[in-house]
Design an enzyme around this catalytic site. Structure first.
Site, PDB file in Angstrom:
ATOM      1  CE  LYS A   2      46.861  26.491  29.797  1.00 55.32           C
ATOM      2  NZ  LYS A   2      47.202  27.851  29.439  1.00 55.32           N
TER       3      LYS A   2
ATOM      4  CG  ASP B 299      41.310  26.703  34.083  1.00 53.97           C
ATOM      5  OD1 ASP B 299      40.251  27.128  33.580  1.00 53.97           O
ATOM      6  OD2 ASP B 299      42.284  27.418  34.311  1.00 53.97           O
TER       7      ASP B 299
ATOM      8  CG  ASN C  56      44.389  24.708  32.428  1.00 56.45           C
ATOM      9  OD1 ASN C  56      44.696  25.601  33.219  1.00 56.45           O
ATOM     10  ND2 ASN C  56      44.013  24.953  31.190  1.00 56.45           N
TER      11      ASN C  56
ATOM     12  CB  THR D 270      46.967  27.318  25.647  1.00 53.00           C
ATOM     13  OG1 THR D 270      46.046  27.613  26.698  1.00 53.00           O
ATOM     14  CG2 THR D 270      48.325  27.866  25.987  1.00 53.00           C
TER      15      THR D 270
ATOM     16  CG  ASP E 144      43.221  26.000  27.958  1.00 50.02           C
ATOM     17  OD1 ASP E 144      44.209  25.839  27.207  1.00 50.02           O
ATOM     18  OD2 ASP E 144      43.128  26.938  28.762  1.00 50.02           O
TER      19      ASP E 144
END
Ligand code: AMP
Length: 404
Positions: A257, A273, A260, A291, A255
């Site tokens: 991005k 995260d 995070n 995501t 994840d």
């Protein structure tokens, strides 16, 4: 149950989120922080762009061997960190807190953390709330808040994340939190947010996290709209270094991005995260997660073909490079169109992006996972070499980061 609860009640009316949201309207609408605290069903989501950035519901939760002991690593007794804005309760309030902390200690259920024996500064420790002075709120997630905190005995400054067990249960994310704790507590890299330990009482789980003094990278990106290429290259080099470390430990983040990623006091990047990360020693998972804007094409494939490896983080690194330089994700569209465009690799790099940066992006956003650049190749790519001084790749370059 005194001080944090009282503080939380007192802060109930204050939107802590405001501190973390850019006044920039696009940013506010665009952002939808996906973390374990935002793992909610798609039907509850708002705008299209926000939907695309939400974490998708986990389809299948891999079973991890759950270690009973957690490792917390090096926590020096002195800290050179200067916290200029620390807001601690008044003397009287602190005195009251100490009393309530003492009574609270008896009801807390501390967990013994085994610390590695590689430094004499460390010793086995029972963490509990009374150990900490609680400072200003740093941010708010769906299930709890994060506070600046200081270890009373050592002065060590950290971030204390408070999660409410009932909310984790209601949202069925206990496993995800457990996995996040297991994975993150075993990681130690300058570009990965440290989890020093955790403890809990009857209602809450407390995570003792490294304090990321400059907050969310996402906020900086929205403010700047896009990053200058030298800064973006240094961030990508730091990401590559962190991902190399994670992959060596067979951890896929899944994840990646800007939401995070946090920034340390010196502007150094910290991946955080680990809610969707997974320890996968066989390197192959087929769980739908992450995501939408950042999902790789292999995650949309049905059946036995739907296998993916750590190369998913390479795709996300390509999306991240694009977003750093352009200010928006490469496949940003309606949800259906985003998916369609991802599986076709349908994106265009704007002309203002340099040829070297475009080369890196197009070599990461490759449909065939096996054909994506490796992290070593990212680190030695001409765009990275051009902007990062040898020996400083994978770490922060002070001169640039401090300009923010
Ligand atoms: P989270 O619940 O992890 O999404 O955290 C909510 C917000 O708190 C984040 O968006 C950050 O702004 C802030 N935050 C979380 N962890 C830290 C940390 N370790 N250091 C500084 N700020 C943090």
């Amino acid at each position: 149950m005194a001080d944090i609860q009282a503080l939380e009640q007192r802060l109930e009316g204050i939107s802590v989120q405001d501190e973390n949201q850019d006044a920039n309207a696009h940013g506010a609408a665009h952002k939808s922080k996906g973390s374990l605290s935002h793992a909610i069903s798609l039907s509850n989501l708002g705008s299209q762009a926000a939907q695309n950035r939400m974490k998708l519901p986990l389809q299948k939760i891999p079973t991890n061997a759950q270690s009973k002991t957690l490792q917390a690593t090096s926590q020096t007794t002195s800290t050179t960190t200067t916290i200029t804005k620390i807001t601690l309760p008044s003397q009287a309030a602190q005195h009251q807190q100490r009393h309530s902390a003492e009574s609270r200690d008896s009801e807390a259920e501390p967990i013994t953390l085994l610390l590695p024996a590689d430094t004499k500064l460390l010793k086995p420790k029972n963490f509990h709330l009374g150990m900490f002075e609680i400072g200003k709120p740093l941010g708010k997630g769906k299930f709890g808040r994060v506070y600046l905190a200081r270890d009373r005995s050592t002065g060590f400054v950290c971030a204390l994340k408070v999660l409410h067990k009932s909310e984790l249960q209601q949202n069925k994310v206990e496993k995800q939190v457990r996995r996040e704790i297991e994975i993150q507590s075993n990681l130690a890299h300058p570009n990965v947010l440290r989890l020093y330990g955790h403890f809990h009482d009857t209602k809450r789980i407390f995570l003792i996290l490294e304090f990321a003094g400059k907050g969310e990278l996402y906020k900086h990106l929205r403010k700047a709209q896009k990053f200058p290429e030298p800064l973006a290259a240094q961030y990508i080099a730091q990401m590559a270094s962190a991902l190399k470390y994670l992959h060596k430990k067979h951890v896929m983040h899944r994840d990646i991005k800007p939401e995070n990623i946090l920034l340390g006091l010196h502007g150094e990047l910290k991946i955080s995260d680990f809610g969707w990360s997974v320890h996968a020693p066989n390197n192959r998972r087929n769980t739908m997660c992450g995501t939408l804007d950042y999902l790789p094409p292999e995650m949309f494939k049905q059946g036995p073909e739907n296998w993916y490896t750590e190369a998913i983080d390479l795709w996300s690194l390509g999306v991240l490079t694009y977003e750093f330089l352009v200010g928006e994700a490469p496949f940003e569209d309606t949800m259906a169109m985003t998916q369609r465009r991802i599986v076709r690799g349908d994106m265009t790099v704007p002309a203002f992006v340099s040829a070297d940066a475009k080369d890196l992006i197009t070599k990461l956003l490759v449909l065939d996972p096996a054909k994506r650049l490796s992290l070593e190749e990212v680190e030695s790519h001409p765009w990275i070499l051009k902007h990062c001084v040898k020996g400083e790749r994978g770490t922060h370059q002070k001169s640039l980061g401090d300009k923010r």
